[in-house]
Design a protein around this motif. Sequence first.
Motif, mmCIF file in Angstrom:
data_model
loop_
_atom_site.group_PDB
_atom_site.id
_atom_site.type_symbol
_atom_site.label_atom_id
_atom_site.label_comp_id
_atom_site.label_asym_id
_atom_site.label_seq_id
_atom_site.Cartn_x
_atom_site.Cartn_y
_atom_site.Cartn_z
ATOM 1 N N ALA A 227 0.889 -1.090 0.293
ATOM 2 C CA ALA A 227 0.013 -0.058 -0.196
ATOM 3 C C ALA A 227 1.011 1.202 -0.127
ATOM 4 O O ALA A 227 0.633 2.183 -0.774
ATOM 5 C CB ALA A 227 -0.909 0.193 1.243
ATOM 6 N N CYS B 149 -0.256 5.028 -0.713
ATOM 7 C CA CYS B 149 -1.132 5.339 0.209
ATOM 8 C C CYS B 149 -0.556 6.253 1.322
ATOM 9 O O CYS B 149 0.769 6.020 1.754
ATOM 10 C CB CYS B 149 -1.504 4.236 1.006
ATOM 11 N N GLN C 168 -4.508 6.459 4.902
ATOM 12 C CA GLN C 168 -5.007 5.675 3.780
ATOM 13 C C GLN C 168 -4.778 4.197 3.881
ATOM 14 O O GLN C 168 -5.682 3.407 3.642
ATOM 15 C CB GLN C 168 -4.651 6.176 2.400
ATOM 16 N N TYR D 2 -7.674 1.729 3.985
ATOM 17 C CA TYR D 2 -8.005 0.561 3.250
ATOM 18 C C TYR D 2 -7.372 -0.637 3.130
ATOM 19 O O TYR D 2 -7.742 -1.869 2.565
ATOM 20 C CB TYR D 2 -7.384 1.289 1.820
ATOM 21 N N VAL D 3 -6.407 -0.863 3.960
ATOM 22 C CA VAL D 3 -5.545 -2.117 4.241
ATOM 23 C C VAL D 3 -5.755 -2.652 5.565
ATOM 24 O O VAL D 3 -6.327 -3.846 5.893
ATOM 25 C CB VAL D 3 -4.171 -1.976 3.860
ATOM 26 N N PRO E 276 -9.557 -3.118 7.249
ATOM 27 C CA PRO E 276 -10.329 -4.255 6.931
ATOM 28 C C PRO E 276 -10.005 -5.890 7.514
ATOM 29 O O PRO E 276 -10.576 -6.750 7.775
ATOM 30 C CB PRO E 276 -10.041 -4.401 5.260
ATOM 31 N N TYR E 277 -8.499 -5.611 7.714
ATOM 32 C CA TYR E 277 -7.990 -6.668 8.471
ATOM 33 C C TYR E 277 -8.435 -6.964 9.782
ATOM 34 O O TYR E 277 -8.483 -8.135 10.259
ATOM 35 C CB TYR E 277 -6.459 -6.907 8.317
#
Lengths: 298, 365
Positions: A192, A197, A201, A205-206, A209-210
Amino acid sequence: MKLSRLSAPVLLLFPAFLVLAAVVVVPLALSFYSSFTPFRLTKPESLYVFIGLRNYITVISSWDFWVAFGRTVLFLTIALNAEMLLGLGLALLVSKAVRGQRLLRTLMMFPMMFSPVLVGFQFKFLFNDNIGLINNALQSLGLTDQAIPWLINGNLALFSITVAEVWSSTSVFAILILAGLLAMPRDPIEAAHVDGCTPLQTFRYVTWPYLMPFAFIAMTIRSLDVARAYDIVKIMTDGGPAKRTELLWTLVGRTAYGDARMGMANAMAYFAIVLSILFTVYFFRKLAAARQQIGAEW
Amino acid sequence: MAPVSLKKLVKRYGALEVVHGIDLEVKDREFVALVGPSGCGKSTTLRMIAGLEDVSGGTIEIGDNVVNDLPPRARNISMVFQSYALYPHMTVGENMGFSLKIAGRPPEEIKEKVADAAAILDLTHLLERRPSQLSGGQRQRVAMGRAIVRRPDVFLFDEPLSNLDAKLRTQVRTEIKKLHARMQATMIYVTHDQVEAMTLSDRIVIMRDGHIEQVGTPEEVFNRPLTKFVAGFIGSPPMNMDDVTVADGKLVFASGATLPIPPKFRQSLTSGQKLTFGLRPDDFFPTGHGLNSGDAEAVAELELPVSITEPLGNETLVFVGFNGRDWVSRMLNPRPLPSGQSIKMSFDLSQAHLFDLTTGKSLVA
């Protein structure tokens, strides 16, 4: 003679079934039955009077009950969100610690080690308007010259209870989310960064979600916990002032043991359980969706 | 498109220095492979170029800019990771378009570029899938797709084929080579597999313990290794090497076996000099079963016992006992050789390498 004809598995499981029936099934059935009677502890014979759904109708048409119900949902929402945000923040900070991470993790768990009753007493003292640490500190810092009635003002009281609840349980979130952070692979984060990113960000975005499945697991556990909140409230305000901090279970407790209206209290309790089940189902749905999203293989 | 230049690049972790001031110029549109054994600093160097590791000393330039203090996102690079590093919660299409989305490009443009890249990599039918539904080879292609949609100045590859099985590896290798031809971009490729390095790159950088041992085209590093380490690292099976002493115009091995001094070294060697002698399996073969350099005068022959053979079909690797060890030889037009049988072996000394015993440097540099 007849016993020996039962198969071995049935025989071996029989004692366990017996114990479970005695401590779970019978009380459950009895309480459920009693919710259809006007059972009062002071009038044992009232247990045998069947009145159908009258208790439930009384509960549903009781303004006090719905206020307590609504307040419990509000309390749940505020406490869970605050714990979630604070826990996430704590976990992110601790995961960045290069040295002493183990020590920090242990320290973080301290609030979980205290009995909720003790936490209640502790915060009751902290928030006391005369001798409490908080008013004392605020006055010494010159922020106010008033004695703020933390536990006496209706709105402040619920706020104070929320603070105590958040203090004692934020670490549940922190620890579960930290576990997620430690388990997540580094590579997608680096990818990312290379993909352009900013740190924010990357998180949005990464990383997030995890972490979502871990957050939802914590949410599920805690929603059950908070929905049955009793001890801290009982100690700090006992539902007062003027029922402004009455939650579902303090109401149930008061009805059952204060007013001795066991049948009515059981009807309320079964109703309250519905709330817990709804929350659990909701969070498990979210959890399943989040897990599927990250393609988790567990 | 941009050249990359490393000047006196150093990486330290606390007191431990792992990259010791390396210099390297990668030309615009060049494909350079960094190769070396584990722990040689090649991945660290790549990660410094990417901006994922801080630079402890020296400078990195991409194009005309010193990028030492720029975050990865400001370097206009793409990186393909060994573990693919796909975003598991996004579809293949979203993975590939992610960098464009972050850059705030319009959705139509993203869609178009993703579609282009997918067509190149044969991923069009997979765009709606999630990474967990793909095979390893497909995932690696998605990772490459994610790298190419941005049209970066520099592509960085960190052991991209290591997690693939042998067959896929060859396939994806070819795709990377095609990609380079098509993209006309600067590519830096880290691998520990010298075959990958040889087949893919314009130039190879061989690293060892945080130093660069040699930089050269695949032909150069194969035919003219500057050091014993390079000679042993490049080539499969590896070069046969043993220590020798120069005496009476001969090379004397520890076991007492001798070989004549190779013609090109005859003037330069002095008696008593201690050296390492090296000969590739291709230049050491059962007489009549090798590619002779044509210099008949330079070929020495010895009768040696066969210990084992490894038939590969078109050729056989023959291990023969020499100087107390097994030397490997490549036998073309193979015929069965029973173990224990003595056969006549040719040493094509015109292709021999000699290295200084202490410094490990090649005598003909």
